[in-house]
Design a protein around this motif. Structure first.
Motif, PDB file in Angstrom:
ATOM      1  N   SER A 133       0.839  -1.193   0.000  1.00 48.96           N
ATOM      2  CA  SER A 133       0.000   0.000   0.000  1.00 48.96           C
ATOM      3  C   SER A 133       0.881   1.253   0.000  1.00 48.96           C
ATOM      4  O   SER A 133       2.021   1.237   0.483  1.00 48.96           O
ATOM      5  N   VAL A 134       0.357   2.333  -0.556  1.00 47.13           N
ATOM      6  CA  VAL A 134       1.090   3.602  -0.554  1.00 47.13           C
ATOM      7  C   VAL A 134       1.359   4.036   0.881  1.00 47.13           C
ATOM      8  O   VAL A 134       2.423   4.582   1.193  1.00 47.13           O
ATOM      9  N   GLN A 135       0.406   3.788   1.774  1.00 50.31           N
ATOM     10  CA  GLN A 135       0.588   4.158   3.180  1.00 50.31           C
ATOM     11  C   GLN A 135       1.786   3.438   3.778  1.00 50.31           C
ATOM     12  O   GLN A 135       2.630   4.051   4.453  1.00 50.31           O
ATOM     13  N   ALA A 136       1.885   2.136   3.524  1.00 49.00           N
ATOM     14  CA  ALA A 136       3.014   1.367   4.050  1.00 49.00           C
ATOM     15  C   ALA A 136       4.323   1.831   3.426  1.00 49.00           C
ATOM     16  O   ALA A 136       5.327   2.047   4.126  1.00 49.00           O
ATOM     17  N   ALA A 137       4.331   1.998   2.114  1.00 45.04           N
ATOM     18  CA  ALA A 137       5.557   2.416   1.438  1.00 45.04           C
ATOM     19  C   ALA A 137       5.992   3.805   1.890  1.00 45.04           C
ATOM     20  O   ALA A 137       7.194   4.078   2.030  1.00 45.04           O
ATOM     21  N   THR A 138       5.043   4.696   2.133  1.00 39.25           N
ATOM     22  CA  THR A 138       5.380   6.056   2.578  1.00 39.25           C
ATOM     23  C   THR A 138       6.023   6.043   3.948  1.00 39.25           C
ATOM     24  O   THR A 138       7.017   6.742   4.198  1.00 39.25           O
ATOM     25  N   GLU A 139       5.489   5.243   4.858  1.00 36.25           N
ATOM     26  CA  GLU A 139       6.075   5.145   6.200  1.00 36.25           C
ATOM     27  C   GLU A 139       7.519   4.645   6.124  1.00 36.25           C
ATOM     28  O   GLU A 139       8.408   5.168   6.807  1.00 36.25           O
ATOM     29  N   VAL A 140       7.761   3.651   5.286  1.00 37.15           N
ATOM     30  CA  VAL A 140       9.112   3.121   5.140  1.00 37.15           C
ATOM     31  C   VAL A 140      10.023   4.132   4.467  1.00 37.15           C
ATOM     32  O   VAL A 140      11.179   4.323   4.886  1.00 37.15           O
TER      33      VAL A 140
END
Length: 210
Positions: A133-140
């Motif tokens: 997800s974009v949310q997961a990738a953004t956090e990383v």
């Protein structure tokens, strides 16, 4: 704004479960295929992910001391411990730790990065078209760009401007590198193959560092 620890762990669990589903029907030769992670095969990467979800801080310290602080030796020993007798058993062991919140340290975004990056390490060579997800990738991405911890992300992006085209992530000043957030994450983690998915005058520099 950074996510709560509970929200990050929920993303970790989602990404682990998605990887289990993607690997459920692999043929034997696919399990033995090389990943993007150095010399490890697909099966070895999955065993490593199981180890990462099974080793807490005290055990990690004991393992590192026993390996004389050689991270490669430590990883090899823990990988061997969590690899099954067959690929199916290796996958079942990984399935069992999908809901785990055990980790070597409290840097929760790093352990989200662990599964995002290693999932990319196996999906890309196998041609499996899943992205986190974009949310997961953004956090990383935010975590990787801010420090050199599990990967040398801050060093990789020094003097560059990274801009996600599918989400809010942006950081740095200098020649631009643009692309999907997950491609930026993978490039920061040293996976040069993902630089093919990026564009901008800073891509050559980022590829050279990968």
């Amino acid at each position: 704004m950074p996510l709560s620890r509970e929200s990050v762990w929920s993303l970790v669990h989602d990404e682990r479960a998605a990887l289990v589903a993607d690997l459920a029907d692999l043929a034997p030769e696919q399990w033995a295929a090389p990943s993007l992670c150095g010399r490890w095969t697909v099966e070895e990467v999955v065993a490593h992910l199981t180890a990462a979800a099974s080793v807490g801080p005290l055990r990690w310290i004991r393992s590192m001391v026993g390996a004389r602080f050689d991270a490669d030796r430590h990883n090899a020993r823990r990988l061997a411990e969590h690899r099954g007798a067959t690929p199916a058993q290796t996958l079942e062991r990984f399935r069992a730790v999908v809901p785990s919140t055990t980790a070597p340290s409290g840097h929760t975004p790093a352990w989200l990065g662990e599964v995002v990056v290693h999932a990319g390490d196996v999906r890309r060579p196998l041609g499996i078209p899943h992205a986190p997800s974009v949310q997961a990738a953004t956090e990383v991405a935010r975590f990787f760009a801010s420090r050199d911890f599990t990967v040398a992300g801050r060093t990789a992006v020094a003097g560059l401007r990274l801009e996600a085209v599918d989400g809010p992530f942006a950081t740095g000043e200098g020649p631009a590198v643009r692309g999907d957030t997950v491609a930026l994450v993978m490039a920061m983690a040293g996976r040069g193959a993902f630089c093919d998915d990026l564009e901008g005058p800073g891509v050559a520099t980022l590829r050279g560092r990968a």
